[in-house]
Design a protein around this motif. Structure first.
Motif, PDB file in Angstrom:
ATOM      1  N   LEU A 148      14.286  12.643  -8.854  1.00  0.00           N
ATOM      2  CA  LEU A 148      12.990  12.556  -8.198  1.00  0.00           C
ATOM      3  C   LEU A 148      13.060  11.496  -7.107  1.00  0.00           C
ATOM      4  O   LEU A 148      13.921  10.614  -7.146  1.00  0.00           O
ATOM      5  N   MET A 149      12.134  11.567  -6.162  1.00  0.00           N
ATOM      6  CA  MET A 149      12.066  10.536  -5.127  1.00  0.00           C
ATOM      7  C   MET A 149      10.614  10.199  -4.838  1.00  0.00           C
ATOM      8  O   MET A 149       9.701  10.992  -5.093  1.00  0.00           O
ATOM      9  N   ALA A 150      10.410   9.002  -4.302  1.00  0.00           N
ATOM     10  CA  ALA A 150       9.066   8.563  -3.941  1.00  0.00           C
ATOM     11  C   ALA A 150       9.162   7.518  -2.841  1.00  0.00           C
ATOM     12  O   ALA A 150      10.154   6.796  -2.730  1.00  0.00           O
ATOM     13  N   GLN A 151       8.123   7.440  -2.056  1.00  0.00           N
ATOM     14  CA  GLN A 151       8.086   6.501  -0.940  1.00  0.00           C
ATOM     15  C   GLN A 151       7.348   5.230  -1.333  1.00  0.00           C
ATOM     16  O   GLN A 151       6.413   5.260  -2.130  1.00  0.00           O
ATOM     17  N   SER A 152       7.768   4.095  -0.776  1.00  0.00           N
ATOM     18  CA  SER A 152       7.106   2.814  -1.022  1.00  0.00           C
ATOM     19  C   SER A 152       7.071   2.019   0.279  1.00  0.00           C
ATOM     20  O   SER A 152       7.636   2.428   1.288  1.00  0.00           O
ATOM     21  N   LYS A 153       6.396   0.880   0.251  1.00  0.00           N
ATOM     22  CA  LYS A 153       6.267   0.040   1.432  1.00  0.00           C
ATOM     23  C   LYS A 153       6.892  -1.337   1.182  1.00  0.00           C
ATOM     24  O   LYS A 153       6.844  -1.859   0.067  1.00  0.00           O
ATOM     25  N   LEU A 154       7.439  -1.921   2.223  1.00  0.00           N
ATOM     26  CA  LEU A 154       8.037  -3.248   2.124  1.00  0.00           C
ATOM     27  C   LEU A 154       6.973  -4.300   1.792  1.00  0.00           C
ATOM     28  O   LEU A 154       5.897  -4.315   2.388  1.00  0.00           O
ATOM     29  N   THR A 155       7.294  -5.158   0.824  1.00  0.00           N
ATOM     30  CA  THR A 155       6.397  -6.251   0.455  1.00  0.00           C
ATOM     31  C   THR A 155       6.964  -7.601   0.861  1.00  0.00           C
ATOM     32  O   THR A 155       6.294  -8.417   1.483  1.00  0.00           O
ATOM     33  N   ASN A 156       8.230  -7.864   0.505  1.00  0.00           N
ATOM     34  CA  ASN A 156       8.765  -9.200   0.722  1.00  0.00           C
ATOM     35  C   ASN A 156      10.288  -9.205   0.747  1.00  0.00           C
ATOM     36  O   ASN A 156      10.935  -8.457   0.005  1.00  0.00           O
ATOM     37  N   LEU A 157      10.832 -10.066   1.592  1.00  0.00           N
ATOM     38  CA  LEU A 157      12.277 -10.311   1.639  1.00  0.00           C
ATOM     39  C   LEU A 157      12.618 -11.772   1.400  1.00  0.00           C
ATOM     40  O   LEU A 157      13.794 -12.102   1.227  1.00  0.00           O
ATOM     41  N   ASN A 158      11.618 -12.644   1.367  1.00  0.00           N
ATOM     42  CA  ASN A 158      11.885 -14.082   1.296  1.00  0.00           C
ATOM     43  C   ASN A 158      11.105 -14.812   0.204  1.00  0.00           C
ATOM     44  O   ASN A 158      10.926 -16.025   0.286  1.00  0.00           O
ATOM     45  N   SER A 159      10.659 -14.120  -0.818  1.00  0.00           N
ATOM     46  CA  SER A 159       9.955 -14.779  -1.916  1.00  0.00           C
ATOM     47  C   SER A 159      10.959 -15.401  -2.875  1.00  0.00           C
ATOM     48  O   SER A 159      12.176 -15.269  -2.710  1.00  0.00           O
ATOM     49  N   ALA A 160      10.459 -16.066  -3.910  1.00  0.00           N
ATOM     50  CA  ALA A 160      11.346 -16.671  -4.911  1.00  0.00           C
ATOM     51  C   ALA A 160      12.166 -15.618  -5.634  1.00  0.00           C
ATOM     52  O   ALA A 160      13.254 -15.898  -6.135  1.00  0.00           O
ATOM     53  N   SER A 161      11.671 -14.373  -5.696  1.00  0.00           N
ATOM     54  CA  SER A 161      12.388 -13.297  -6.387  1.00  0.00           C
ATOM     55  C   SER A 161      13.291 -12.496  -5.464  1.00  0.00           C
ATOM     56  O   SER A 161      14.071 -11.665  -5.932  1.00  0.00           O
TER      57      SER A 161
END
Length: 301
Positions: free
Chosen positions: A203-216
């Motif tokens: 299966l596949m699904a689309q998502s949106k970018l949230t963060n690249l530089n958080s603590a996680s």
């Protein structure tokens, strides 16, 4: 491509890997939310790992980069001794709890007659970049390689993003509009009251970018959000599957599905970035010159 929610009835999930002894995070699994059957990425496979006795241990997802080089998560390959990969879109849909096998594909214990070397392959060679525990967030080293015993010839393979492809997004205005697509064979509904639903199909699904530089994340992971109409996330057994940069038609892999912050797969997903030179160097070090030379890299945009 229209994303929709329910494809066929089915339940009874198989765990990807033993849940880690933490309450804030765990290995990621299947595609959830508004998902669709994935016929766009034939190189995304369902991989089964076996223990020292040859018995089923866990399952994950992953991407075939060349006829023999299969990319997955480090927490999937860690401790595994052998594996088998299925490339059918419906690899385990008809799995029977009575017989313990899918009669069409042989999942999870054999390759069905006539499929070995075409839609199914075994492996006795695998590598772990250094994954030890989710407690190492953000740098979990959650990358794994599986070298197939039988080459699989496909019309297309996954492409790796060039080093640094996502770097410019860290400070981009409107980054929340940047689309990514996840693909995998995992659990599609993890409900604490009703249990889990698993179709065991791609299966596949689309998502949106949230963060690249958080603590996680901190440059090692990419955080995406799959909540909302038309979007979806990942869950158990999607681990190791690709995070494509773009919508459903993209083949450019920028991450490996790695972990969630809770076991109920609520749409917040973390993928281990593959667009980093050290990860690319590790892939090169664990493949032959010929194998690495067959990997296609998409240029940074």
């Amino acid at each position: 491509m229209r994303f929709f929610k329910k494809l066929r009835a089915g339940s009874g999930a198989l765990a990807v890997a033993a849940m880690l002894a933490v309450t804030t995070a765990g290995p990621a699994g299947a595609i959830t939310g508004d998902y669709a059957k994935d016929n766009e990425h034939p190189f995304v496979g369902l991989i089964v790992f076996y223990d020292s006795t040859g018995g089923f241990n866990h399952r994950c997802s992953g991407s075939l980069l060349t006829p023999t080089v299969f990319l997955t998560a480090g927490h999937c390959t860690a401790g595994a001794l052998s594996a088998r990969v299925y490339f059918q879109q419906d690899a385990g849909v008809d799995w029977s709890p009575q017989t313990g096998i899918d009669p069409d594909t042989g999942y999870p214990s054999i390759c069905a007659a006539g499929t070995e070397g075409t839609q199914c392959a075994t492996s006795h060679e695998m590598y772990n970049y250094g994954y030890t525990t989710i407690d190492a967030v953000p740098e979990t080293k959650d990358a794994g390689l599986v070298i197939l015993d039988q080459p699989i010839a496909l019309s297309e393979y996954g492409q790796l993003a060039a080093a640094g492809t996502l770097d410019s997004l860290a400070s981009k205005r409107g980054q929340q509009e940047t689309a990514f697509t996840s693909s995998g064979f995992g659990i599609s509904d993890a409900n604490p009251a009703a249990g889990e639903t698993s179709f065991r199909e791609r299966l596949m699904a689309q998502s949106k970018l949230t963060n690249l530089n958080s603590a996680s994340t901190d440059g090692y992971n990419v955080q995406t959000n799959g909540n909302g109409n038309g979007n979806g996330g990942t869950c158990t057994a999607d681990s190791g599957g690709p995070l494509f940069y773009g919508t459903a038609g993209s083949n450019t892999i920028t991450g490996i599905t790695s972990f969630n912050h809770n076991r109920y797969c609520n749409g917040t997903n973390f993928s281990y970035r593959t667009d980093r030179q050290d990860v690319i160097d590790w892939i090169q070090a664990n493949t032959t010159k010929e194998e690495f030379g067959q990997i296609v890299f998409s240029p940074a945009s």
